[in-house]
Design an enzyme around this catalytic site. Structure first.
Site, PDB file in Angstrom:
ATOM      1  N   GLU A  70     -11.758  81.759  68.129  1.00 11.96           N
ATOM      2  CA  GLU A  70     -10.464  81.777  68.814  1.00 11.96           C
ATOM      3  C   GLU A  70      -9.356  81.194  67.952  1.00 11.96           C
ATOM      4  OE1 GLU A  70      -8.219  80.367  72.906  1.00 11.96           O
ATOM      5  OE2 GLU A  70     -10.281  79.698  72.547  1.00 11.96           O
ATOM      6  N   ILE A  92     -13.446  75.573  72.790  1.00  9.53           N
ATOM      7  CA  ILE A  92     -13.206  74.966  74.111  1.00  9.53           C
ATOM      8  C   ILE A  92     -12.715  76.080  75.025  1.00  9.53           C
ATOM      9  CG2 ILE A  92     -11.888  73.308  75.475  1.00  9.53           C
ATOM     10  CD1 ILE A  92     -11.673  71.498  73.105  1.00  9.53           C
ATOM     11  N   ASP A  93     -13.613  76.621  75.823  1.00  5.49           N
ATOM     12  CA  ASP A  93     -13.190  77.593  76.826  1.00  5.49           C
ATOM     13  C   ASP A  93     -12.779  76.800  78.058  1.00  5.49           C
ATOM     14  OD1 ASP A  93     -12.684  80.100  77.894  1.00  5.49           O
ATOM     15  OD2 ASP A  93     -14.611  80.144  78.923  1.00  5.49           O
ATOM     16  N   THR A  95      -9.246  75.271  77.789  1.00  4.04           N
ATOM     17  CA  THR A  95      -8.416  74.268  77.117  1.00  4.04           C
ATOM     18  C   THR A  95      -7.455  73.596  78.099  1.00  4.04           C
ATOM     19  OG1 THR A  95      -8.559  75.413  74.998  1.00  4.04           O
ATOM     20  CG2 THR A  95      -6.737  73.873  75.275  1.00  4.04           C
ATOM     21  N   ASP A 220     -14.180  84.548  74.839  1.00  7.11           N
ATOM     22  CA  ASP A 220     -14.383  83.967  76.168  1.00  7.11           C
ATOM     23  C   ASP A 220     -15.663  84.475  76.821  1.00  7.11           C
ATOM     24  OD1 ASP A 220     -11.843  82.583  76.274  1.00  7.11           O
ATOM     25  OD2 ASP A 220     -10.893  84.507  76.687  1.00  7.11           O
TER      26      ASP A 220
END
Length: 282
Positions: A70, A92-93, A95, A220
């Site tokens: 990402e 970090i899905d 955030t 994601d």
């Protein structure tokens, strides 16, 4: 090759746990927040630190593998999925959850070969839950097998979705139109954890019957898409065709009948694809 991919999956699980420790530690510190595409598309130094931690550890062990991350894509790297072994990483899905200490944050690591996800690892850091799947070998949470819900009546279902970071009025109108349509089926309720990866793991766990979203990215959902399918669920596009992980649209459900019913209610739109060519540099 099977043994090699298992070695890679074991490494992914270990890397996700180490990343989770960094995330939990960062929650105790001041979380410096920056933005990407707009004022609500957030990124922190922890996102960047965790992605580099994972990528460097993989490069050390599997130097020929490729990456889609990402934060790397946000920094200008191309988002191209080839036949080569490719790690698809969301450090970090969730955030925005992380910034506000809302307790659903995940490290997501998918692994693709020949454009097919071979394993997926989603670590819900603050819950300390590890979701894993290997193609053809089932899906698990902390080593226990996962199975989607057996509910066949959408009117007795919980549906998960998210609003995303797109604040374009036309997109927002379609998001709320879809939400209204789904609520008025009627369903038991609509929920959202604030992270696509965890929402999809909840489908795999049987806690909710379906999840849909337009505007997500391949990082994601790459890992969690396999977790859903290996738990017995179905994946499709929000218009009912085959799912395309680069399309930024997904519908995951326990049963095809539930998914097809939702397709009728979703007021769909098409965000720019993840693999769209980058604009020329000025």
């Amino acid at each position: 090759m099977a043994d090699l991919w298992q070695n890679a999956m074991d490494h992914a699980v270990a890397a996700a746990r180490r990343a989770g420790e960094v995330v939990r530690g960062a929650l105790q510190d001041d979380r410096k927040v920056m933005t990407k595409s707009c004022s609500v598309d957030l990124v922190t130094q922890t996102d960047q630190k965790v992605e580099q931690l994972i990528i460097q550890s993989v490069k050390d062990k599997f130097p020929t593998h490729k990456f889609i991350g990402e934060e790397s894509v946000a920094a200008g790297e191309p988002c191209v999925l080839t036949d080569s072994p490719t790690w698809i990483i969301d450090p970090i899905d969730g955030t925005t959850n992380f910034v506000h200490a809302f307790p659903f944050v995940a490290v997501s690591i998918g692994f693709s070969v020949n454009k097919q996800v071979e394993f997926g690892v989603v670590y819900s850091c603050l819950e300390d839950k590890m979701y894993t799947a290997r193609r053809g070998r089932g899906a698990f949470r902390d080593g226990e097998p996962l199975q989607v819900s057996d509910q066949e009546d959408i009117k007795q279902s919980i549906i998960a979705t998210e609003f995303g970071s797109n604040r374009d009025p036309e997109a927002v109108d379609k998001i709320f139109s879809s939400l209204r349509n789904v609520l008025c089926i009627p369903v038991h309720g609509v929920r959202g954890a604030g992270t696509a990866a965890i929402n999809m793991c909840l489908v795999a766990s049987g806690c909710v019957e379906a999840y849909y979203e337009m505007g997500i990215h391949v990082w994601d959902v790459a890992a969690s898409s396999l977790i859903v399918s290996e738990a017995g669920g179905v994946l499709m596009d929000v218009e009912g065709g085959d799912v395309d992980l680069m399309s930024r649209r997904i519908l995951a459900a326990n049963k095809r009948t539930i998914a097809e019913r939702l397709v009728k209610e979703i007021d769909h739109f098409s965000p720019p694809r993840d693999d769209a060519p980058l604009p020329p540099k000025q």
